[in-house]
Design an enzyme around this catalytic site. Structure first.
Site, mmCIF file in Angstrom:
data_model
loop_
_atom_site.group_PDB
_atom_site.id
_atom_site.type_symbol
_atom_site.label_atom_id
_atom_site.label_comp_id
_atom_site.label_asym_id
_atom_site.label_seq_id
_atom_site.Cartn_x
_atom_site.Cartn_y
_atom_site.Cartn_z
ATOM 1 N N TYR A 175 -3.020 11.458 0.770
ATOM 2 C CA TYR A 175 -3.836 11.653 -0.420
ATOM 3 C C TYR A 175 -3.933 13.136 -0.772
ATOM 4 C CZ TYR A 175 -4.840 6.871 0.730
ATOM 5 O OH TYR A 175 -4.690 5.543 1.032
ATOM 6 N N ASP B 112 0.852 -1.183 0.000
ATOM 7 C CA ASP B 112 0.000 0.000 0.000
ATOM 8 C C ASP B 112 0.895 1.243 0.000
ATOM 9 O OD1 ASP B 112 -3.075 0.695 0.375
ATOM 10 O OD2 ASP B 112 -1.961 2.044 1.698
ATOM 11 N N HIS C 170 -5.623 -7.496 -0.497
ATOM 12 C CA HIS C 170 -4.734 -6.335 -0.476
ATOM 13 C C HIS C 170 -3.761 -6.320 0.700
ATOM 14 C CE1 HIS C 170 -3.564 -2.173 -1.238
ATOM 15 N NE2 HIS C 170 -3.845 -1.870 0.011
#
Length: 290
Positions: free
Chosen positions: A205, A98, A267
């Protein structure tokens, strides 16, 4: 838990265990250093393992600062480089998934003198405009949501909302046989729930470091400018964010990369396949030498 010396005013909290060649493990979002709680006992039997919380996460500093300059991949990489130097780790293996994968790649690209090998899971470069496909956009909606003030207004400082939001991702992104333990969700709420903690976690982000912005901006480097550090890429079968056919361009960005498929896994590779993750890290450390 220990705290390192500040870099750009940010101190990283970290844990350390074992003896041998050095290994750094970098967590993802929405997680913290406990993403590796099942990996550390396996790797520390053969290596000196350091597991930090990244800037803005867990026990590490969470400053109000410009995301683009202080929470980007380059900024996070500066903290990791500082920790390597401070602890005298030499040239460790850096492993991550990630956002931890993006940061590991940034360290290897910017400071290859500090890295002996990478062990990384998606995201990887080479996605390009495929990230704009309808199916991909149905998965990556959260990255646009994280840009909005409304996101923090609805979630930050509200433990119940934090728990529901994080539970969604851990459930939806994981493989069919994985279920997040209640005690680990409670831990995540304890570190993401206090006022300001969730907001700090999404500065990644807001810095433009998410996969959508990164993929659209990426360009394949000249062959001589590819990441030269040897990389082991662990690509899970059931990651809804990063389908396996997106692994087709790894060679354009890495001079030496070995692709390993993880069947049955989603994930969260260090939580869902700790044995496979640990084995890849130990093998990379052994290949890198003392």
């Amino acid at each position: 838990m220990y705290q390192g010396e500040p870099v750009d005013g940010f101190r990283l909290a970290f844990e350390r265990a074992g003896r041998g060649p050095a290994v750094l493990l970098l967590h993802g979002w929405p997680g913290d250093r406990t993403d590796y709680r099942d990996v550390v006992p396996l790797v520390s039997a053969a290596a000196d393992v350091v597991v930090p919380d990244l800037r803005g996460f867990g026990g590490s500093d969470k400053h109000l600062a410009d995301p683009a300059t202080q929470y980007s991949a380059a900024a996070q990489a500066r903290s990791i480089a500082g920790l390597i130097t401070e602890l005298g780790l030499g040239r460790p293996v850096i492993a991550g998934y990630d956002i931890g994968s993006r940061i590991a790649q940034a360290v290897a690209r910017d400071r290859p003198d500090l890295v002996s090998a990478l062990v990384i899971a998606p995201p990887l470069p080479g996605i390009g405009e495929r990230i704009l496909a309808p199916q991909a956009q149905r998965e990556f909606w959260y990255q646009s949501f994280h840009q909005l003030a409304l996101c923090t207004e609805l979630i930050d400082g509200r433990p119940d909302a934090v728990g529901a939001y994080l539970r969604h991702f851990w459930s939806h992104w994981s493989g069919p046989d994985f279920e997040l333990a209640d005690d680990h969700l409670r831990h995540l709420v304890s570190v993401y729930g206090p006022p300001g903690a969730f907001a700090a976690s999404i500065t990644w982000y807001r810095a433009g470091a998410g996969s959508v912005a990164t993929s659209l901006a990426e360009r394949a480097p000249r062959p001589e400018d590819r990441i030269a550090v040897p990389a082991t890429v662990l690509w899970p079968e059931h990651d809804p964010l990063f389908p396996r056919d997106w692994s087709d361009r790894i060679g354009e960005f890495f001079a030496e990369a070995r692709l390993v498929h993880l069947d049955g896994v989603g994930h969260f590779t260090p939580r869902e396949a700790p044995g496979d993750f640990a084995a890849a890290v130990i093998a990379a450390a052994a290949r890198s030498g003392p």
